[in-house]
Design an enzyme around this catalytic site. Structure first.
Site, short mmCIF file in Angstrom:
data_model
loop_
_atom_site.label_atom_id
_atom_site.label_comp_id
_atom_site.label_asym_id
_atom_site.label_seq_id
_atom_site.Cartn_x
_atom_site.Cartn_y
_atom_site.Cartn_z
N ARG A 15 -3.57 -19.29 -10.88
CA ARG A 15 -2.17 -19.64 -11.17
C ARG A 15 -1.22 -18.70 -10.40
O ARG A 15 -1.63 -17.69 -9.86
CB ARG A 15 -1.90 -19.51 -12.68
N LYS A 75 -1.70 -12.70 -15.34
CA LYS A 75 -2.59 -11.90 -16.19
C LYS A 75 -2.15 -10.44 -16.18
O LYS A 75 -1.31 -10.02 -15.38
CB LYS A 75 -4.05 -12.02 -15.71
N TYR A 94 1.37 -11.96 -19.20
CA TYR A 94 0.47 -11.88 -20.36
C TYR A 94 -0.15 -10.48 -20.36
O TYR A 94 -0.63 -10.02 -19.32
CB TYR A 94 -0.68 -12.90 -20.25
N HIS A 96 -1.81 -9.03 -23.75
CA HIS A 96 -2.89 -9.00 -24.74
C HIS A 96 -3.38 -7.58 -24.97
O HIS A 96 -4.58 -7.29 -24.92
CB HIS A 96 -4.05 -9.91 -24.30
N GLU A 118 2.93 -13.37 -24.42
CA GLU A 118 2.32 -13.92 -25.64
C GLU A 118 2.97 -13.45 -26.93
O GLU A 118 2.65 -13.99 -27.99
CB GLU A 118 0.81 -13.63 -25.67
N ASP A 198 -8.50 -23.98 -41.24
CA ASP A 198 -7.36 -23.08 -41.14
C ASP A 198 -7.09 -22.48 -42.51
O ASP A 198 -7.52 -23.04 -43.53
CB ASP A 198 -6.12 -23.81 -40.60
N ARG A 203 -0.34 -26.25 -42.49
CA ARG A 203 -0.89 -26.65 -41.19
C ARG A 203 -1.99 -27.71 -41.38
O ARG A 203 -2.07 -28.69 -40.67
CB ARG A 203 -1.44 -25.42 -40.48
N VAL A 239 -8.49 -18.62 -33.71
CA VAL A 239 -7.58 -18.03 -34.69
C VAL A 239 -6.62 -17.07 -33.98
O VAL A 239 -6.91 -16.60 -32.88
CB VAL A 239 -8.34 -17.24 -35.79
N VAL A 267 -12.17 -18.93 -27.64
CA VAL A 267 -10.89 -18.98 -26.91
C VAL A 267 -10.06 -17.74 -27.24
O VAL A 267 -9.30 -17.23 -26.42
CB VAL A 267 -10.11 -20.27 -27.25
N ALA A 268 -10.24 -17.21 -28.45
CA ALA A 268 -9.47 -16.04 -28.89
C ALA A 268 -9.97 -14.74 -28.24
O ALA A 268 -9.54 -13.64 -28.63
CB ALA A 268 -9.51 -15.91 -30.40
N ILE A 269 -10.82 -14.84 -27.23
CA ILE A 269 -11.36 -13.64 -26.58
C ILE A 269 -10.26 -12.78 -25.97
O ILE A 269 -10.39 -11.56 -25.87
CB ILE A 269 -12.40 -14.04 -25.49
N ASP A 270 -9.14 -13.40 -25.59
CA ASP A 270 -8.06 -12.59 -25.00
C ASP A 270 -7.46 -11.63 -26.03
O ASP A 270 -6.81 -10.66 -25.66
CB ASP A 270 -6.98 -13.47 -24.35
#
Ligand SMILES: NC(=O)c1ccc[n+]([C@@H]2O[C@H](COP(=O)([O-])OP(=O)(O)OC[C@H]3O[C@@H](n4cnc5c(N)ncnc54)[C@H](O)[C@@H]3O)[C@@H](O)[C@H]2O)c1
Length: 372
Positions: A15, A75, A94, A96, A118, A198, A203, A239, A267-270
């Protein structure tokens, strides 16, 4: 203000932080924009596209750092870039930070003003610069899960959608926010049986109204997670506690109860990952196996689809870039609560509570640095 657009150097990050049309808007407001040579190439923008829209191309990354008041990245800065940042320079990207003490310490040493995409947060609690990438990562998560279930990749050999006369696969999505909803939508569209968990009952109510009937909403508890792991073919971890380290919801012990060849997509690894056995991977080597369970934990998933994600991200970031460039970071933070929440590190001090808490480091309230 002088604004620098860098070429990304994180592995397989394709990107770019501003498209030529955005450069034109910044120029129109009187700003100067430097773009590193070939920065936009993988997102479909040549250097001459940028020049036509008013940018100056610089060959050397060092010159971008030297000449710019504000650095735009996608990043977090990589170790080779830490020493290039300088006092009072604005870094907008970003970050994180709660996932990396090394990076947090490195940024405090630069004395730069580090604003994280973020943690920019609107009054309604939404995260406008995370949403577009979460939509993309969520949709990709279901695709990646389907791909790594194929036996050629070491998966169990289940087709997520099943076929007439054969049961579909089971997808368990932990966290029903933007990533979770988008994962569930694609997995349900493929025909899988989807469970979405969740802790927020409003939600769940919303998801239950809008999702198709093969998507079941459930209250997230440790015992429900344990129960679903036994039947899951794909588990998607999505999450988030904004800015904080992700909670570990799937442990190594849980893996032994799962079907061999199932796939965990974190996906929440960041934010450090929500599975105990997750370690960050790259697009070049996206998976590894623990106890017969395939793990996928790429921290920059949208980097693989830059033609979509660059457009989605830069249209979200441009208004904030413009606001900061027009009046400076302090004035922008005083005018906008959303931007104030984005500021993570200033002049060596950590100004975002979840980051200081993650490492037991000292927290400084940003208001005390704004003279407000
Ligand atoms: N790897 C990547 O490339 C990539 C890309 C985009 C986003 N992300 C990350 O994905 C994560 C999710 O982002 P998002 O935008 O969907 O966040 P979000 O805030 O929209 O959703 C998070 C959801 O998790 C829920 N939650 C919190 N604790 C829970 C628990 N114990 N059990 C179940 N649900 C719980 C919250 O109620 C919320 O609905 C973040 O860490 C984000 O940074 C990663």
């Amino acid at each position: 203000m002088k604004i620098g657009i860098l070429k990304e150097i994180k592995v397989a990050e394709n990107r770019v932080s501003m498209i030529p049309a955005g450069v034109e808007v910044l120029k129109h407001h009187g700003h100067t924009v430097f773009v590193e040579k070939d920065a936009g190439l993988n997102s479909g923008f040549s250097d001459s596209d940028y020049v036509e829209h008013g940018a100056e191309i610089l060959n050397d990354k060092n010159d971008i750092f030297k000449k710019s008041d504000m650095i735009l990245h996608i990043k977090e800065p990589q170790p080779s870039e830490y020493s290039l940042l300088r006092e009072n320079q604005i870094l907008f990207t970003y970050l994180h930070l709660a996932a990396s003490k090394d990076l947090t310490l490195a940024l405090t040493k630069t004395n730069a003003v580090c604003i994280a995409y973020e943690t920019i947060q609107k009054e309604d609690g939404s995260l406008p610069l995370l949403i577009p990438m979460s939509e993309i990562a969520g949709r990709m998560a279901a695709q990646e899960g389907a791909r790594y279930l194929e036996m050629v990749h070491g998966g169990s050999g289940v087709l997520l959608g099943g076929v007439p006369g054969v049961e579909p696969g089971v997808v368990v999505v932990i966290g029903g926010g933007i990533v979770g909803m988008n994962s569930a939508k694609i997995a349900a569209g493929l025909g899988a049986r989807v469970y979405i968990l969740d802790t927020n009952s409003d939600r769940l109510r919303y998801l239950s109204e809008i999702m198709p009937s093969n998507c079941i909403t459930l209250s997230s508890t440790p015992s429900k997670i344990r129960e679903l792991l036994r039947i899951a073919d794909v588990v998607i971890g999505s999450v988030l506690y904004p800015g904080a380290k992700a909670p570990r919801l799937v442990t190594r012990d849980h893996l032994r109860t799962m079907k061999k060849g199932s796939v965990l997509i974190d996906v929440a690894i960041d934010q450090g990952g929500c599975f105990e056995t997750s370690i960050p991977t790259t697009h070049e080597n996206p998976i590894y196996t623990v106890d017969g369970i395939i793990h996928y934990s790429v921290a920059n998933m949208p980097g693989a689809v830059p033609k979509t994600s660059t457009l989605a991200l830069t249209s979200a970031t441009l208004p904030y870039v413009l606001e900061i460039a027009n009046v400076g970071w302090k004035e922008a933070a005083l005018n906008s609560e959303a931007i104030r929440k984005g500021i993570n590190v200033v002049s060596g001090k950590i100004t975002y509570r979840a980051v200081s808490d993650a490492f037991g480091m000292e927290y400084t309230n940003i208001d005390s640095m704004l003279g407000s």
